[in-house]
Design an enzyme around this catalytic site. Structure first.
Site, PDB file in Angstrom:
ATOM      1  N   LYS A  35       0.845  -1.194   0.000  1.00 54.98           N
ATOM      2  CA  LYS A  35       0.000   0.000   0.000  1.00 54.98           C
ATOM      3  C   LYS A  35       0.877   1.240   0.000  1.00 54.98           C
ATOM      4  CE  LYS A  35      -3.997   0.128   2.423  1.00 54.98           C
ATOM      5  NZ  LYS A  35      -4.866  -0.088   3.610  1.00 54.98           N
ATOM      6  N   ILE A  36       0.645   2.077  -0.993  1.00 57.83           N
ATOM      7  CA  ILE A  36       1.420   3.310  -1.170  1.00 57.83           C
ATOM      8  C   ILE A  36       0.430   4.468  -1.196  1.00 57.83           C
ATOM      9  CG2 ILE A  36       2.992   4.546  -2.728  1.00 57.83           C
ATOM     10  CD1 ILE A  36       4.328   2.007  -1.986  1.00 57.83           C
TER      11      ILE A  36
END
Ligand code: E4P
Length: 217
Positions: free
Chosen positions: A85-86
């Site tokens: 997750k960015i």
């Protein structure tokens, strides 16, 4: 296909939902890890991977592109089920563009609050665009409208990025997200429990059992 993910890092909740046979994946974040009482991201993520056969998202902590890329390299090496997750920031876009060019570059773009952010993460190669519906509703905005607009834009221009409705607060959100065209909905375990409960089902079961007793004399 509407995929249901659980938004938790608590193993007991994931185990229970997986036993119902309806769980397609799991999303976590640093807050959810804290609530699960762990700071061991790798161990907990790999325990989750054992419980669910679909995607399991683990989030980076860094805020600069180089740090996110370095963390992503490590996180993505843990298992082919893990997505990194960015956040949808300028630094995040830079990181996503690089990570998504890797053969194992599975990115879940997080903290999306507008169709513009969703467009940019899709262009940067994210596999999932996580729209935080509940947080927008909490602020008096229409979170579901962002899901609807993102869906429409991705369809018109043929983006190969799945719309993930996140920050879900109640069962009505689930129905609205489905009708808005979300590919995936990630929800807290409490919301999943409420989705299956109905006093009418309980009353129906009680009356069937009572009538069967009478029928048996
Ligand atoms: C999504 O992947 C996030 O973990 C999550 O939905 C955050 O929602 P919140 O607003 O309940 O923290």
């Amino acid at each position: 296909m509407a995929d249901i993910f659980l938004d938790t890092a608590k193993l007991e909740e994931i185990r229970e939902a997986a036993s119902w046979g309806i769980l397609d994946g799991v999303t976590t974040n640093p807050t959810l890890m804290m609530q699960a009482g762990t700071a061991d991201l790798k161990t907990n993520t790999l325990e989750i991977v054992k419980l669910v056969s679909g995607p399991v998202s683990a989030e980076v902590i860094s805020t600069d592109a180089a740090g996110m890329v370095e963390e992503a390299r490590e996180i993505l090496s843990w298992s082919e089920h893990v997505f990194v997750k960015i956040p949808a920031t300028a630094e995040g876009l830079q990181a996503m563009s690089e990570i998504s060019s890797w053969p194992n570059g599975r990115v879940n773009a997080t903290l999306i609050f507008s169709p513009n952010q969703a467009l940019l993460v899709a262009k940067a190669g994210a596999a999932f665009a996580s729209v935080f519906v509940g947080r927008m509703d909490d602020a008096g905005l229409d979170g579901m409208e962002v899901v609807r607009q993102t869906r429409a834009i991705f369809d018109i221009y043929g983006f190969d990025c799945q719309v993930l409705a996140a920050s879900i607060r109640h069962p009505a959100h689930v129905v609205e997200a489905l009708l808005a065209g979300a590919d995936i909905i990630t929800l807290p375990f409490g919301v999943l429990q409420k989705m299956i409960r109905s006093p009418f089902t309980d009353a129906g079961m009680a009356s069937f059992a009572a009538d069967w007793k009478k029928a048996m004399g």
